[in-house]
Design a protein around this motif. Structure first.
Motif, short mmCIF file in Angstrom:
data_model
loop_
_atom_site.label_atom_id
_atom_site.label_comp_id
_atom_site.label_asym_id
_atom_site.label_seq_id
_atom_site.Cartn_x
_atom_site.Cartn_y
_atom_site.Cartn_z
N LYS A 1 -4.61 -1.86 -7.49
CA LYS A 1 -3.24 -1.17 -7.21
C LYS A 1 -3.47 -0.25 -6.10
O LYS A 1 -4.52 0.36 -5.97
CB LYS A 1 -2.48 -0.65 -8.38
CG LYS A 1 -1.90 -1.80 -9.24
CD LYS A 1 -1.18 -1.20 -10.28
CE LYS A 1 -0.66 -2.16 -11.45
NZ LYS A 1 0.20 -1.69 -12.34
N ILE A 2 -2.51 -0.22 -5.38
CA ILE A 2 -2.70 0.75 -4.03
C ILE A 2 -3.09 2.16 -4.67
O ILE A 2 -3.76 2.90 -3.91
CB ILE A 2 -1.48 0.56 -3.27
CG1 ILE A 2 -1.96 1.20 -1.70
CG2 ILE A 2 -0.27 1.26 -3.83
CD1 ILE A 2 -3.14 0.36 -1.06
N TRP A 3 -2.32 2.83 -5.48
CA TRP A 3 -2.38 4.00 -6.05
C TRP A 3 -3.77 4.33 -6.56
O TRP A 3 -4.46 5.34 -6.12
CB TRP A 3 -1.36 4.51 -7.09
CG TRP A 3 -1.44 3.76 -8.27
CD1 TRP A 3 -0.74 2.70 -8.66
CD2 TRP A 3 -2.19 4.18 -9.54
NE1 TRP A 3 -1.00 2.16 -9.70
CE2 TRP A 3 -1.88 3.23 -10.41
CE3 TRP A 3 -2.87 5.11 -9.81
CZ2 TRP A 3 -2.37 3.15 -11.81
CZ3 TRP A 3 -3.23 5.27 -11.00
CH2 TRP A 3 -3.24 4.22 -12.02
N PHE B 1 -1.94 7.86 4.45
CA PHE B 1 -1.46 6.53 3.72
C PHE B 1 -0.03 6.76 3.44
O PHE B 1 0.69 5.65 3.10
CB PHE B 1 -2.35 6.66 2.31
CG PHE B 1 -3.54 6.04 2.44
CD1 PHE B 1 -3.91 4.90 2.43
CD2 PHE B 1 -4.57 6.98 2.48
CE1 PHE B 1 -5.28 4.25 2.84
CE2 PHE B 1 -6.10 6.62 2.55
CZ PHE B 1 -6.32 5.06 2.75
N GLY B 2 0.60 7.78 3.30
CA GLY B 2 1.96 7.96 3.09
C GLY B 2 2.89 7.37 4.25
O GLY B 2 3.94 6.58 4.23
N PHE C 1 1.41 5.15 6.39
CA PHE C 1 1.46 3.88 6.54
C PHE C 1 2.33 3.00 5.70
O PHE C 1 2.96 1.90 5.99
CB PHE C 1 -0.11 3.45 6.18
CG PHE C 1 -0.48 2.00 6.13
CD1 PHE C 1 -0.48 1.08 7.15
CD2 PHE C 1 -0.78 1.53 4.76
CE1 PHE C 1 -0.88 -0.30 6.91
CE2 PHE C 1 -1.07 0.10 4.43
CZ PHE C 1 -1.06 -0.75 5.59
N PHE C 2 2.34 3.50 4.17
CA PHE C 2 3.30 2.80 3.36
C PHE C 2 4.66 2.89 3.81
O PHE C 2 5.49 1.88 3.50
CB PHE C 2 2.87 3.12 2.04
CG PHE C 2 1.58 2.55 1.37
CD1 PHE C 2 1.49 1.14 1.41
CD2 PHE C 2 0.44 3.39 1.36
CE1 PHE C 2 0.17 0.75 1.01
CE2 PHE C 2 -0.73 3.04 0.85
CZ PHE C 2 -1.07 1.57 0.78
N TRP C 3 5.22 4.14 4.11
CA TRP C 3 6.42 4.46 4.87
C TRP C 3 6.83 3.04 5.75
O TRP C 3 7.89 2.64 5.75
CB TRP C 3 6.79 5.55 5.21
CG TRP C 3 8.27 5.65 5.91
CD1 TRP C 3 9.07 5.95 5.24
CD2 TRP C 3 8.44 5.78 7.38
NE1 TRP C 3 10.13 6.10 6.31
CE2 TRP C 3 9.56 5.91 7.46
CE3 TRP C 3 7.58 5.67 8.30
CZ2 TRP C 3 10.09 5.98 8.88
CZ3 TRP C 3 7.72 5.76 9.58
CH2 TRP C 3 9.53 5.88 9.82
N ARG D 1 5.24 0.32 6.54
CA ARG D 1 5.11 -0.95 5.89
C ARG D 1 6.44 -1.08 5.15
O ARG D 1 6.86 -2.39 5.19
CB ARG D 1 3.88 -0.96 4.86
CG ARG D 1 3.49 -2.47 4.49
CD ARG D 1 2.33 -2.42 4.01
NE ARG D 1 2.30 -3.40 2.86
CZ ARG D 1 1.47 -3.44 1.98
NH1 ARG D 1 0.56 -2.65 1.84
NH2 ARG D 1 1.65 -4.46 0.60
N GLY D 2 7.03 -0.36 4.26
CA GLY D 2 8.06 -0.39 3.46
C GLY D 2 9.53 -0.65 4.51
O GLY D 2 10.48 -1.40 4.28
N ARG E 1 9.45 -4.02 5.68
CA ARG E 1 9.72 -5.22 4.78
C ARG E 1 11.06 -5.05 4.59
O ARG E 1 11.79 -6.02 4.49
CB ARG E 1 9.26 -4.87 3.37
CG ARG E 1 7.58 -5.34 3.36
CD ARG E 1 7.30 -5.02 1.88
NE ARG E 1 5.91 -5.40 1.89
CZ ARG E 1 5.08 -5.12 0.72
NH1 ARG E 1 5.57 -4.79 -0.14
NH2 ARG E 1 3.96 -5.52 0.79
#
Length: 156
Positions: free
Chosen positions: A2-4, A139-140, A142-144, A146-147, A150
């Motif tokens: 998992k990513i975390w 990373f935050g 990046f995932f923001w 990416r979200g 999506r």
């Protein structure tokens, strides 16, 4: 994985690597200051170049400072208190010079006329925290991002 879990693994690896990479932190400064200058020379006028120097406060046996003269036979020290100071200079050929002086308040380290250049440096712990904050920030973001991508693809 998992990513975390990956983020925690990277954070722990960063702390370990940082600890090994910077074993000792250093800081320094160069200041223009006054001090006590010792000039040494032989009787023919030649400087006592690179001679060993020991500086003592009053009658103490432990040297306040040790070092060597420069190529011109000079040595500079900045005493930390008033009183009598002894300086012993010796070369490798057996010559020895014993000098003494009385230091007044104006030459003492830390008096108001000694303006030092301040240099700042973070402690090791602060560097680790800053590094972890940067990692989590990257990373935050990046995932923001990416979200957000999506979410746009779901709406379309």
């Amino acid at each position: 994985m998992k990513i975390w879990q990956l983020l925690i693994l990277l954070a722990v690896a960063g702390v370990i690597i940082e600890g090994r990479a910077s074993a000792h932190g250093v800081a320094g400064e160069i200041t223009e200051d006054s001090g006590i200058r010792v000039d040494t020379r032989y009787d023919d006028g030649e400087p006592m170049a690179y001679a060993a120097v020991k500086v003592f406060y009053q009658e103490e046996d432990l040297a306040f400072q040790t070092g060597r003269t420069d190529r011109n036979g000079r040595f500079l020290f900045l005493p930390d208190q008033q009183g009598n100071w002894r300086v012993t200079v010796s070369d490798s050929m057996g010559h020895q010079l014993n000098l003494s002086t009385t230091v007044a308040k104006g030459c003492i380290a830390g008096t108001p006329n000694n303006a030092a250049l301040q240099t700042g440096s973070l402690s090791r712990g602060a560097k680790v925290i800053a590094g972890l904050a940067m990692l989590f920030g990257i990373f935050g973001f990046f995932f923001w991002w990416r979200g957000l991508a999506r979410e746009k693809s779901r709406k379309a």
